[in-house]
Write an enzyme that holds these catalytic residues in place. Structure first.
Site, PDB file in Angstrom:
ATOM      1  N   LYS A 135       0.888  -0.983   0.078  1.00  0.00           N
ATOM      2  CA  LYS A 135      -0.142   0.035  -0.116  1.00  0.00           C
ATOM      3  C   LYS A 135       0.803   1.273  -0.026  1.00  0.00           C
ATOM      4  O   LYS A 135       0.695   2.082  -0.611  1.00  0.00           O
ATOM      5  CB  LYS A 135      -0.913   0.070   1.066  1.00  0.00           C
ATOM      6  CG  LYS A 135      -2.232  -0.868   0.869  1.00  0.00           C
ATOM      7  CD  LYS A 135      -2.983  -1.190   2.224  1.00  0.00           C
ATOM      8  CE  LYS A 135      -3.827  -2.376   2.033  1.00  0.00           C
ATOM      9  NZ  LYS A 135      -4.644  -2.757   3.241  1.00  0.00           N
ATOM     10  N   GLN A 150      -4.821  -1.514   9.510  1.00  0.00           N
ATOM     11  CA  GLN A 150      -4.713  -2.553   8.939  1.00  0.00           C
ATOM     12  C   GLN A 150      -5.373  -3.531  10.057  1.00  0.00           C
ATOM     13  O   GLN A 150      -5.134  -3.919  11.197  1.00  0.00           O
ATOM     14  CB  GLN A 150      -3.367  -2.989   8.705  1.00  0.00           C
ATOM     15  CG  GLN A 150      -2.896  -4.329   7.958  1.00  0.00           C
ATOM     16  CD  GLN A 150      -3.634  -4.270   6.623  1.00  0.00           C
ATOM     17  OE1 GLN A 150      -3.521  -3.391   5.908  1.00  0.00           O
ATOM     18  NE2 GLN A 150      -4.301  -5.494   6.347  1.00  0.00           N
ATOM     19  N   ASP A 188     -11.386   3.034   3.997  1.00  0.00           N
ATOM     20  CA  ASP A 188     -11.574   1.589   3.843  1.00  0.00           C
ATOM     21  C   ASP A 188     -13.114   1.357   3.635  1.00  0.00           C
ATOM     22  O   ASP A 188     -13.481   0.386   3.492  1.00  0.00           O
ATOM     23  CB  ASP A 188     -11.004   0.859   4.967  1.00  0.00           C
ATOM     24  CG  ASP A 188      -9.762  -0.030   4.777  1.00  0.00           C
ATOM     25  OD1 ASP A 188      -9.648  -0.335   3.492  1.00  0.00           O
ATOM     26  OD2 ASP A 188      -9.090  -0.430   5.814  1.00  0.00           O
TER      27      ASP A 188
END
Ligand code: NAD
Length: 298
Positions: free
Chosen positions: A55, A99, A122
């Site tokens: 990422k 994460q 997200d």
């Protein structure tokens, strides 16, 4: 015997990343700053470290700032939430990604709830999940968003199609079903308690498999010509002499080729779309936070 078209997620994702990078340039000119994505990693999970590394690379390649925060497994929930609140208040940060999975002593729902919904790239915050459910502008989780882009690219209008989503997670299955419903599909969500799954799948013009069971969906489950999006990532046991086992999806790929109209491979299908959509969401967040709309077609 007919053979399905292979949907090249890798190529589509590369193109999307290019488009995002092109839209970063005018943003920098207009605002005199780069869009920024903050990624928070707790602990040493090897798979998470690989994801966070990819990422970061992709973010920098797209011309954005990547802010990485690595915290030890021992970090408390309050300390983690305090970091999220600092990032919420940081004007240089447009997107915040924590994460998952988090260590067991931390409630991931509480951490996600602390993220400013305007920076929730997200799309996991309940505000964004709710907006998606009622048809308002929302940040949509990256994996299902990527699946939808591939479907629309391949099929055009999805209206009236029978779609079966296998899996009902908050990250993939549920938002995927919402997106397909918003495209006027007739949507069935199948899951671990669904009875006669092969029969349910056989009705589908569109199948999205997001289960996490290697090669569960076989060719004989598919309606001829169905478009199959395989989200699953499963590593098989290594064969003798191999260090690592092969990566396969939730669909028995070779078997499905003979019946499906089109199918995404694993790897090289949905996987690359997830990061490309994360960059896309970060760009959109940056434009919105600056009081503008992101350029068309992103
Ligand atoms: P999850 O474990 O949260 O959910 C799995 C779902 O599958 C559940 O809703 C469960 O009801 C359903 N299920 C389990 N067994 C079943 C069965 N026998 N029949 C029908 N349904 C069954 O998983 P997730 O986070 O949604 O991920 C699913 C898969 O997608 C995993 O393999 C994961 O690695 C992969 N994934 C890939 C990406 C990507 O970028 N390509 C992103 C996220 C997840």
């Amino acid at each position: 015997m007919s053979s399905a078209a292979i949907i090249d997620g890798k190529a589509f994702a590369a193109n999307l990343r290019q488009r995002v990078a092109s839209a970063v340039e005018p943003f920098v000119t207009l605002t005199d700053r780069k869009p920024g994505l903050a990624v928070v990693l707790v602990g040493e999970d090897p798979a998470s470290q690989v994801y966070v590394g990819s990422k970061k690379r992709a973010t920098v390649e797209a011309g954005m700032n990547s802010f990485e925060h690595r915290l030890p497994t021992s970090v408390s929930q309050n300390e983690l939430i305090a970091l999220v609140e600092t990032l919420n208040a940081d004007a240089a940060v447009d997107g915040i990604l924590v994460q998952l999975p988090l260590p067991p002593h931390i409630d991931d729902k509480a951490v996600i709830a602390a993220i400013d919904p305007a920076k929730d790239v997200d799309g996991f915050h309940v505000v964004n999940a709710g907006r998606l459910a009622v048809g308002e502008d929302a940040f949509v989780p990256c994996t299902p968003l990527g699946c939808l882009m591939l479907l629309k690219d391949h099929l055009g209008d999805l209206s009236g199609k029978n779609a079966v989503v296998i899996g009902r997670s908050n990250i993939v299955g549920k938002p995927m079903a919402q997106l397909l419903l918003a495209e006027n599909c007739t949507v069935t969500i199948a899951h671990s308690r669904t009875q006669d799954l092969p029969e349910v799948v056989r009705r589908a013009d569109i199948v999205v498999a997001a289960v996490g069971r290697a090669e569960m969906v076989t060719g004989d489950w598919l309606k001829a010509g169905a478009v199959v999006i395989d989200v699953g990532i499963n590593r098989l046991e290594p064969e003798a002499g191999q260090g690592k086992g092969r990566l396969v999806g939730d669909v028995a790929f070779d078997d499905a080729l003979a019946r499906a109209g089109a199918i995404t491979p694993v790897p090289g299908g949905v996987g690359p779309m997830t990061i490309a959509c994360l960059l896309r969401n970060t760009l959109v967040a940056a434009y919105r936070r600056a009081g503008m709309s992101a350029p068309e077609g992103i």
